[in-house]
Design a protein around this motif. Structure first.
Motif, mmCIF file in Angstrom:
data_model
loop_
_atom_site.group_PDB
_atom_site.id
_atom_site.type_symbol
_atom_site.label_atom_id
_atom_site.label_comp_id
_atom_site.label_asym_id
_atom_site.label_seq_id
_atom_site.Cartn_x
_atom_site.Cartn_y
_atom_site.Cartn_z
ATOM 1 N N MET A 81 -1.970 2.452 -2.589
ATOM 2 C CA MET A 81 -1.801 3.636 -4.028
ATOM 3 C C MET A 81 -2.900 2.344 -4.858
ATOM 4 O O MET A 81 -2.331 1.455 -5.038
ATOM 5 N N VAL A 82 -3.410 3.205 -5.945
ATOM 6 C CA VAL A 82 -4.106 2.436 -7.040
ATOM 7 C C VAL A 82 -3.230 2.880 -8.195
ATOM 8 O O VAL A 82 -3.390 1.744 -9.095
ATOM 9 N N SER A 83 -3.111 3.774 -8.741
ATOM 10 C CA SER A 83 -2.327 3.650 -9.842
ATOM 11 C C SER A 83 -1.065 4.984 -9.412
ATOM 12 O O SER A 83 -0.558 5.963 -8.543
ATOM 13 N N LEU A 115 12.072 21.378 -13.675
ATOM 14 C CA LEU A 115 10.654 20.384 -12.974
ATOM 15 C C LEU A 115 10.687 18.899 -13.393
ATOM 16 O O LEU A 115 10.607 17.822 -14.456
ATOM 17 N N TRP A 116 10.861 18.453 -12.035
ATOM 18 C CA TRP A 116 10.706 17.098 -11.569
ATOM 19 C C TRP A 116 8.722 16.991 -11.430
ATOM 20 O O TRP A 116 8.450 17.116 -10.297
ATOM 21 N N SER A 117 8.064 16.500 -12.473
ATOM 22 C CA SER A 117 6.819 16.129 -11.777
ATOM 23 C C SER A 117 5.936 14.779 -11.908
ATOM 24 O O SER A 117 6.958 14.192 -12.896
ATOM 25 N N PHE A 118 5.501 14.170 -10.948
ATOM 26 C CA PHE A 118 4.790 13.022 -11.146
ATOM 27 C C PHE A 118 3.738 12.901 -10.242
ATOM 28 O O PHE A 118 3.551 13.584 -8.908
ATOM 29 N N TYR A 119 2.840 12.072 -9.968
ATOM 30 C CA TYR A 119 1.878 11.561 -9.104
ATOM 31 C C TYR A 119 1.739 10.325 -8.652
ATOM 32 O O TYR A 119 2.357 9.349 -9.293
ATOM 33 N N ARG A 120 0.874 10.141 -7.470
ATOM 34 C CA ARG A 120 0.414 9.210 -6.719
ATOM 35 C C ARG A 120 -1.093 9.301 -6.859
ATOM 36 O O ARG A 120 -1.337 9.560 -5.581
ATOM 37 N N ASP A 121 -2.065 8.126 -7.117
ATOM 38 C CA ASP A 121 -3.238 8.118 -6.738
ATOM 39 C C ASP A 121 -3.741 7.088 -5.627
ATOM 40 O O ASP A 121 -2.451 5.530 -5.402
ATOM 41 N N TYR A 122 -4.645 7.302 -4.599
ATOM 42 C CA TYR A 122 -3.680 6.720 -2.771
ATOM 43 C C TYR A 122 -5.949 6.884 -2.790
ATOM 44 O O TYR A 122 -6.890 7.799 -3.058
ATOM 45 N N VAL A 123 -6.606 4.955 -2.511
ATOM 46 C CA VAL A 123 -8.014 5.541 -1.740
ATOM 47 C C VAL A 123 -7.910 6.333 -0.452
ATOM 48 O O VAL A 123 -7.354 6.211 -0.104
ATOM 49 N N SER A 124 -8.955 7.038 -0.597
ATOM 50 C CA SER A 124 -9.243 7.787 0.479
ATOM 51 C C SER A 124 -10.294 8.030 1.332
ATOM 52 O O SER A 124 -10.289 8.913 1.765
ATOM 53 N N CYS A 125 -11.088 6.997 0.952
ATOM 54 C CA CYS A 125 -12.388 6.535 1.882
ATOM 55 C C CYS A 125 -12.320 5.718 3.222
ATOM 56 O O CYS A 125 -11.342 4.869 2.710
ATOM 57 N N ASN A 126 -13.350 5.726 4.037
ATOM 58 C CA ASN A 126 -13.171 4.585 5.187
ATOM 59 C C ASN A 126 -11.287 4.315 6.087
ATOM 60 O O ASN A 126 -11.162 3.159 6.156
ATOM 61 N N LEU A 127 -11.178 5.867 6.251
ATOM 62 C CA LEU A 127 -9.813 5.597 7.286
ATOM 63 C C LEU A 127 -10.290 5.458 8.723
ATOM 64 O O LEU A 127 -11.006 6.661 8.515
ATOM 65 N N PRO A 128 -9.406 5.446 8.529
ATOM 66 C CA PRO A 128 -10.148 5.324 10.727
ATOM 67 C C PRO A 128 -9.446 6.604 11.004
ATOM 68 O O PRO A 128 -9.338 7.568 10.515
ATOM 69 N N ALA A 129 -11.359 7.077 12.068
ATOM 70 C CA ALA A 129 -11.106 8.830 11.924
ATOM 71 C C ALA A 129 -10.000 8.968 13.043
ATOM 72 O O ALA A 129 -9.801 10.194 12.763
ATOM 73 N N THR A 130 -9.259 8.052 14.050
ATOM 74 C CA THR A 130 -8.360 8.284 14.462
ATOM 75 C C THR A 130 -6.743 8.983 13.924
ATOM 76 O O THR A 130 -5.317 9.155 14.518
ATOM 77 N N CYS A 131 -6.748 8.290 12.515
ATOM 78 C CA CYS A 131 -5.684 8.891 11.024
ATOM 79 C C CYS A 131 -6.042 9.808 10.668
ATOM 80 O O CYS A 131 -6.687 9.604 9.886
ATOM 81 N N ASP A 132 -4.561 10.958 10.771
ATOM 82 C CA ASP A 132 -4.598 11.519 9.776
ATOM 83 C C ASP A 132 -3.506 11.478 8.702
ATOM 84 O O ASP A 132 -1.820 10.624 9.452
ATOM 85 N N TYR A 133 -3.592 12.095 7.837
ATOM 86 C CA TYR A 133 -2.415 11.361 6.722
ATOM 87 C C TYR A 133 -1.470 12.490 6.228
ATOM 88 O O TYR A 133 -2.233 13.226 5.614
ATOM 89 N N THR A 134 -0.216 12.986 6.478
ATOM 90 C CA THR A 134 0.063 13.958 5.677
ATOM 91 C C THR A 134 1.673 13.918 4.650
ATOM 92 O O THR A 134 2.280 13.069 5.122
ATOM 93 N N PHE A 135 1.167 13.878 3.690
ATOM 94 C CA PHE A 135 2.556 13.918 2.939
ATOM 95 C C PHE A 135 3.564 15.080 3.088
ATOM 96 O O PHE A 135 3.697 16.604 3.111
ATOM 97 N N SER A 136 4.605 14.379 2.616
ATOM 98 C CA SER A 136 5.427 15.029 3.073
ATOM 99 C C SER A 136 7.029 15.228 2.224
ATOM 100 O O SER A 136 7.106 14.215 1.295
ATOM 101 N N PHE A 137 7.503 15.939 2.306
ATOM 102 C CA PHE A 137 9.276 15.618 1.209
ATOM 103 C C PHE A 137 10.750 15.757 2.112
ATOM 104 O O PHE A 137 10.516 16.461 2.831
ATOM 105 N N THR A 138 11.526 14.998 1.691
ATOM 106 C CA THR A 138 12.244 15.540 2.961
ATOM 107 C C THR A 138 13.195 14.215 2.228
ATOM 108 O O THR A 138 13.145 13.028 1.272
ATOM 109 N N THR A 139 15.165 15.311 2.301
ATOM 110 C CA THR A 139 16.310 14.282 1.962
ATOM 111 C C THR A 139 17.676 15.051 2.359
ATOM 112 O O THR A 139 16.792 16.565 3.619
#
Length: 282
Positions: A81-83, A115-139
């Protein structure tokens, strides 16, 4: 008025869980009316993950704290996460601006929504080809007053977009306009636009799908209710799979005011499925 509080899989998946670590209100999902997650490309190596969480203002609780992000690496490296942004809270109650509601005045008889609104910025390049990243919400735990589900108090889980690993070009996921889960009028036909838009011009398709208790566990519904009939028998419910327009004619004889509806949006380009995004209205 009744409240409309209404596949793509990688080889390995990193689920980024957004948990609400709060002492009041958001520590349980019975105040949640919907969750929308999507990301946009800021540049070829950075994605902005936007989280929009819709809440009702019921009871004498106070909104405090900030959502936290936890990582389950599953043998894949964590995203960097960069910001990030602070949580911005807005009243999205569909009422006149000068009218008090339960968000602005606890004594008000008008059901309020935020409405609660916010963001997170992530580095998205040079990620391993065998890894996918799924964003989810749970509680935990769903509103026990929702009689369309059985048993009550099941957990709340919404699966957002997947960020693929490997040397793939950044792709903007479908985005929905800001808006609270709708109200609709009894004894007449209502049309509600649940459609999204795509910054890359990709084709979108819509379907009513099971809401989830956890990543691999769908909710169980009370007799007469289902993902395709979240309002129960006797309701004329039609979803336009191309536009996301929902047409519904509620029955005045059914006095249920809480419902759970999940809409899955597929993103297509040149005949290839790029991914799916779930949006829950509860």
């Amino acid at each position: 008025m009744a409240g409309f509080t209404s596949t793509y899989q990688g080889f390995r998946t990193l689920f980024v869980y957004l948990f609400l670590m709060l002492s009041f209100g958001l520590s349980k999902a019975n105040h949640i009316n919907g969750v929308d997650l999507h990301y946009t490309c800021l540049d070829p190596c950075t994605v902005r993950v936007q989280s929009n969480i819709y809440l009702n203002c019921v009871g004498s609780w106070v909104l405090v704290g900030y959502p936290q992000v936890e990582y389950d690496t599953l043998n894949c490296p964590a995203l960097t996460m960069v910001s990030n942004s602070p949580v911005i809270i807005n009243d999205v109650t569909p009422s006149c601006p000068t009218t008090f509601n339960s968000c602005t005045s606890p004594q008000s008889s008008i059901y309020g929504h935020q409405l609660w609104s916010f963001y997170r910025d992530y580095v998205s390049c040079n990620l391993p080809a065998t890894c996918d990243y799924t964003f989810s919400f749970t509680t935990c735990c769903r509103n026990p007053a929702d009689l369309t589900l059985s048993p009550s108090g099941q957990d709340f889980y919404v699966e957002g977009p997947t960020l693929p690993g490997g040397p793939t070009a950044c792709n903007n996921t479908p985005t929905r306009p800001i808006g609270y889960g709708r109200m609709f009028c009894e004894n007449q036909t209502n049309q509600i636009n649940l459609g999204a838009y795509d910054l890359d011009g990709d084709s979108l398709a819509y379907a009513l799908t099971p809401c989830k208790d956890s990543p691999n566990t769908p909710l169980t519904y009370a007799p007469g209710y289902s993902p395709a009939q979240p309002f129960g028998p006797g309701y004329n419910l039609q979803l336009n799979a191309t536009t996301g327009l929902l047409t519904i004619a509620p029955q005045a004889t059914n006095n249920l005011s809480l419902y759970t509806l999940c809409l899955t949006t597929e993103e297509w380009r040149n005949g290839q499925l790029l991914g799916t995004v779930m949006r829950e209205y509860a």
